[in-house]
Scaffold this motif. Structure first.
Motif, PDB file in Angstrom:
ATOM      1  N   ALA A  96     -35.750   4.070 -17.381  1.00  0.00           N
ATOM      2  CA  ALA A  96     -36.646   2.924 -17.164  1.00  0.00           C
ATOM      3  C   ALA A  96     -37.510   2.674 -18.399  1.00  0.00           C
ATOM      4  O   ALA A  96     -37.710   1.528 -18.808  1.00  0.00           O
ATOM      5  CB  ALA A  96     -37.513   3.161 -15.940  1.00  0.00           C
ATOM      6  N   PHE A  97     -38.016   3.738 -19.005  1.00  0.00           N
ATOM      7  CA  PHE A  97     -38.814   3.603 -20.223  1.00  0.00           C
ATOM      8  C   PHE A  97     -37.977   2.991 -21.345  1.00  0.00           C
ATOM      9  O   PHE A  97     -38.435   2.090 -22.057  1.00  0.00           O
ATOM     10  CB  PHE A  97     -39.371   4.957 -20.666  1.00  0.00           C
ATOM     11  CG  PHE A  97     -40.048   4.907 -21.993  1.00  0.00           C
ATOM     12  CD1 PHE A  97     -41.333   4.390 -22.116  1.00  0.00           C
ATOM     13  CD2 PHE A  97     -39.397   5.347 -23.143  1.00  0.00           C
ATOM     14  CE1 PHE A  97     -41.956   4.315 -23.344  1.00  0.00           C
ATOM     15  CE2 PHE A  97     -40.012   5.283 -24.380  1.00  0.00           C
ATOM     16  CZ  PHE A  97     -41.299   4.763 -24.483  1.00  0.00           C
ATOM     17  N   CYS A  98     -36.750   3.469 -21.501  1.00  0.00           N
ATOM     18  CA  CYS A  98     -35.870   2.951 -22.559  1.00  0.00           C
ATOM     19  C   CYS A  98     -35.545   1.475 -22.338  1.00  0.00           C
ATOM     20  O   CYS A  98     -35.486   0.699 -23.295  1.00  0.00           O
ATOM     21  CB  CYS A  98     -34.588   3.776 -22.629  1.00  0.00           C
ATOM     22  SG  CYS A  98     -34.838   5.415 -23.324  1.00  0.00           S
ATOM     23  N   MET A  99     -35.338   1.067 -21.095  1.00  0.00           N
ATOM     24  CA  MET A  99     -35.052  -0.337 -20.820  1.00  0.00           C
ATOM     25  C   MET A  99     -36.267  -1.207 -21.133  1.00  0.00           C
ATOM     26  O   MET A  99     -36.135  -2.294 -21.695  1.00  0.00           O
ATOM     27  CB  MET A  99     -34.585  -0.516 -19.385  1.00  0.00           C
ATOM     28  CG  MET A  99     -33.190   0.053 -19.152  1.00  0.00           C
ATOM     29  SD  MET A  99     -32.525  -0.239 -17.500  1.00  0.00           S
ATOM     30  CE  MET A  99     -33.571   0.778 -16.488  1.00  0.00           C
ATOM     31  N   GLY A 100     -37.465  -0.719 -20.771  1.00  0.00           N
ATOM     32  CA  GLY A 100     -38.677  -1.463 -21.115  1.00  0.00           C
ATOM     33  C   GLY A 100     -38.880  -1.546 -22.618  1.00  0.00           C
ATOM     34  O   GLY A 100     -39.252  -2.595 -23.154  1.00  0.00           O
ATOM     35  N   LEU A 101     -38.615  -0.437 -23.304  1.00  0.00           N
ATOM     36  CA  LEU A 101     -38.713  -0.419 -24.761  1.00  0.00           C
ATOM     37  C   LEU A 101     -37.716  -1.398 -25.383  1.00  0.00           C
ATOM     38  O   LEU A 101     -38.038  -2.127 -26.320  1.00  0.00           O
ATOM     39  CB  LEU A 101     -38.475   0.999 -25.287  1.00  0.00           C
ATOM     40  CG  LEU A 101     -38.547   1.187 -26.799  1.00  0.00           C
ATOM     41  CD1 LEU A 101     -39.934   0.841 -27.322  1.00  0.00           C
ATOM     42  CD2 LEU A 101     -38.167   2.619 -27.167  1.00  0.00           C
TER      43      LEU A 101
END
Length: 181
Positions: A96-101
């Motif tokens: 989820a963090f990587c997708m937001g990034l």
């Protein structure tokens, strides 16, 4: 059309849908026009023995509109190259963090394209494209408009992800703009 994303009001979402469709229509019309220009150039060269001087320049200009309009729509519809295999292997919070990034980086990239494309356009505004007799800035307008759209659609994805914890819902099969079929 896609369902309104959480965190975004329906009118904003509807306006972005229209903007996405307009970008695809512009890309499609530019592709059709580019095909006609290239066909005329080939006809002129091999049949009339008189290649139009403006053909290649106009075809390249139209190519910029084809690519950047479709690229912006690809960002909005999540129809672009990605690394899903890596994402699927990561723990859910890290994914989820990587997708937001990724959404944030796409937004910044689009903004940078628009900003620096605008600087280029302003820098050559007084110049004239010799083959087309248009202001030099015309060459960089696809970069500016495409960058603005990529930034706008990336920001939509990012804001929706921040508000709901998920990316905007993609279009249903019967309403999708782009397909891989």
């Amino acid at each position: 059309m896609r369902r309104a994303a959480g965190g975004l009001h329906a009118p904003v979402h509807a306006a972005l849908d229209l903007l996405c469709r307009a970008a695809l229509w512009l890309s499609g019309i530019a592709l059709l026009a580019m095909t006609v220009v290239v066909a005329w150039s080939v006809f002129g060269r091999f049949v009339l023995n008189d290649t139009p001087a403006w053909g290649e320049s106009l075809a390249l200009l139209l190519l910029g509109w084809v690519i950047l309009g479709a690229a912006a729509a690809g960002v909005r519809e999540n129809f672009h190259m990605g690394f899903e295999t890596l994402r699927d292997l990561l723990p859910a919070p890290v994914a989820a963090f990587c997708m937001g990034l990724s959404d944030a980086l796409v937004t910044m990239f689009g903004a940078a394209m628009a900003w620096y494309g605008g600087e280029l356009a302003l820098g050559v505004w007084d110049a004239t494209l010799p083959a087309l007799e248009l202001p030099g800035a015309v060459e960089y307008l696809p970069l500016v408009v495409g960058g603005l759209l990529i930034a706008l659609f990336g920001a939509e994805r990012l804001l929706t992800r921040l508000a709901t914890g998920a990316a905007p819902a993609v279009a249903t099969a019967e309403h999708t703009i782009l397909t891989d079929a």
